[in-house]
Scaffold this motif. Structure first.
Motif, PDB file in Angstrom:
ATOM      1  N   ASN A  86       0.792  -1.197   0.069  1.00  0.00           N
ATOM      2  CA  ASN A  86       0.141   0.038  -0.026  1.00  0.00           C
ATOM      3  C   ASN A  86       0.815   1.129  -0.013  1.00  0.00           C
ATOM      4  O   ASN A  86       2.202   1.104   0.142  1.00  0.00           O
ATOM      5  CB  ASN A  86      -0.773  -0.087   1.263  1.00  0.00           C
ATOM      6  CG  ASN A  86      -1.901  -1.176   1.109  1.00  0.00           C
ATOM      7  OD1 ASN A  86      -2.562  -1.472   0.181  1.00  0.00           O
ATOM      8  ND2 ASN A  86      -1.923  -1.795   2.465  1.00  0.00           N
ATOM      9  N   SER A  90       2.818  -0.779   3.998  1.00  0.00           N
ATOM     10  CA  SER A  90       2.050  -2.267   4.512  1.00  0.00           C
ATOM     11  C   SER A  90       1.525  -3.001   3.307  1.00  0.00           C
ATOM     12  O   SER A  90       1.474  -2.605   2.217  1.00  0.00           O
ATOM     13  CB  SER A  90       1.053  -1.931   5.411  1.00  0.00           C
ATOM     14  OG  SER A  90       0.056  -0.975   4.603  1.00  0.00           O
ATOM     15  N   ALA A  92      -0.825  -5.913   1.458  1.00  0.00           N
ATOM     16  CA  ALA A  92      -2.086  -6.218   1.391  1.00  0.00           C
ATOM     17  C   ALA A  92      -2.679  -7.343   0.286  1.00  0.00           C
ATOM     18  O   ALA A  92      -1.770  -7.480  -0.752  1.00  0.00           O
ATOM     19  CB  ALA A  92      -3.183  -4.830   1.053  1.00  0.00           C
ATOM     20  N   ARG A  94      -3.872  -8.324  -2.497  1.00  0.00           N
ATOM     21  CA  ARG A  94      -4.159  -7.636  -3.961  1.00  0.00           C
ATOM     22  C   ARG A  94      -3.536  -8.595  -5.197  1.00  0.00           C
ATOM     23  O   ARG A  94      -2.477  -8.370  -5.655  1.00  0.00           O
ATOM     24  CB  ARG A  94      -3.791  -6.229  -3.858  1.00  0.00           C
ATOM     25  CG  ARG A  94      -4.386  -5.461  -2.853  1.00  0.00           C
ATOM     26  CD  ARG A  94      -3.924  -4.006  -3.013  1.00  0.00           C
ATOM     27  NE  ARG A  94      -4.536  -3.374  -3.997  1.00  0.00           N
ATOM     28  CZ  ARG A  94      -3.928  -2.002  -4.547  1.00  0.00           C
ATOM     29  NH1 ARG A  94      -3.245  -1.541  -3.907  1.00  0.00           N
ATOM     30  NH2 ARG A  94      -4.811  -1.731  -5.655  1.00  0.00           N
TER      31      ARG A  94
END
Length: 385
Positions: A86, A90, A92, A94
């Motif tokens: 992100n 951090s 994520a 995706r």
């Protein structure tokens, strides 16, 4: 000598209830033996997966298998990355693939693809893609894997010489190659049951005539017959017409083995007590054959059919690979392999041989499944366990 009845058994009780777990139907015994065969169970799971892919081809294919892209000729496969960073650094979940940049050598005009770190194509499950009709009837847009941004293309198994998605084409070929095995075996099964059953039941000159026909067919080399009959088909036939013609050719060549299996079983069964009793009870010949004899050999027929399907798949793949089977625009594994038989594919696009992996996986799975069914349906093998 007097017989003392067991005081713990009710004389009016159902004998099947008294037997309990010691008695089981033929199918239950076959299933119990089959599920202990690990390779056969694995093969069954793989075969079911292949036929599910064939059934839901339009939904599972990321793109239209016939849609070309001139900028993506011989596009290499892209690996799916599950996590992305992100803005705050951090991680994520995706899923995405990295974009590729196209460059061309000024002197040799050779095209090369290199990763583009600034471009990411994000993927989603059950996303909107190119509209299609499921089974040619139901208009839909949802696909199993789709790009979050409509219109973006990605190639999980690369692209071919026209920039068509190989994964979509392999999935589309699954329907044709797997169904031609079923359709061919269905016709062979009909011929084998009728001729083999008549030969084994009647015997005499009928049996002699059918067996001479089978021996004549077996004396002829299979591959030249396939090649000759396929080469005789007109090249201007419609794809569907050619599909049924190739299926019929494979069936007419491959029915003899099943006919021999059926004949052998009929010769063994026609003197059994239940067959003689059915005759004495006034049953017609057709009723004796189809009502009494056929059900007792269903398990053997299923095992023979499961072993015949991979032969049909390999035969269609071989004919299409040689250019004598199915032809474009029909998509099958053999057609895809034929399109890959050039030096450039070997040197620059080895992913075009992925349909060969699908052929090997399907044939091995069907052979393992057939071996397991044959062993489970063999009563003598059951006794030896």
């Amino acid at each position: 000598m007097s017989v003392v009845a067991d005081p713990h058994i009710d004389p009016n009780a159902d004998p099947r209830a008294i037997a309990g777990e010691d008695s089981a139907s033929q199918w239950r015994l076959i299933w119990g033996s089959f599920r202990r065969h690990r390779l056969a169970m694995t093969g069954a799971v793989v075969v079911i997966a292949f036929y599910l892919v064939a059934l839901f081809t339009e939904f599972l294919a990321p793109f239209d298998p016939d849609a070309p892209s001139s900028r993506d000729v011989y596009h290499p496969p892209q690996m799916i990355h599950l996590f992305d960073t992100n803005a705050d650094g951090s991680w994520a979940f995706r899923p995405h693939v990295n974009g590729m940049k196209l460059s061309r050598d000024r002197f040799t005009l050779k095209t090369t693809f290199s990763p583009d770190p600034d471009k990411k194509i994000y993927l989603t499950l059950f996303g909107d893609g190119t509209p299609y009709k499921m089974w040619g009837l139901i208009p839909m847009e949802k696909r199993l894997i789709a790009a979050v941004t409509p219109g973006e293309r990605f190639y999980l198994l690369g692209a071919d010489r026209l920039g068509r998605d190989m994964l979509s084409r392999i999935i589309a070929g699954t329907r044709v190659s797997m169904s031609i095995g079923l359709a061919g075996v269905a016709v062979s099964l009909l011929l084998g049951l009728v001729l083999g059953g008549v030969s084994g039941y009647y015997g005499g000159w009928v049996d002699t005539g059918v067996q001479r026909l089978i021996e004549l067919k077996l004396s002829l080399p299979t591959i030249p017959i396939w090649l000759g009959l396929s080469a005789a088909l007109p090249q201007d036939w419609a794809p569907l017409t050619r599909y049924f013609a190739i299926t019929l050719i494979l069936s007419l060549v491959g029915w003899t083995e099943l006919a021999r299996v059926v004949r052998g079983r009929f010769l063994a069964l026609r003197t059994e007590d239940f067959v003689v009793a059915a005759r004495l009870d006034g049953g017609s010949k057709a009723r004796v054959i189809f009502r009494h004899m056929m059900p007792s050999m269903v398990s053997h027929i299923i095992a023979s059919v499961s072993l015949a399907i991979p032969v049909m798949i390999i035969a269609e793949t071989s004919l299409s690979f040689l250019g004598l089977g199915l032809l474009p625009p029909t998509i099958s594994w053999g057609v895809l392999l034929k399109e890959a038989q050039n030096v450039r594919s070997i040197a620059q696009a080895p992913w075009l041989f992925a349909p060969g992996i699908a052929v090997c996986a399907a044939v091995l799975a069907l052979n393992f499944l057939g071996d397991g069914l044959r062993d489970a349906a063999d009563p003598y093998a059951q006794e030896g366990r």
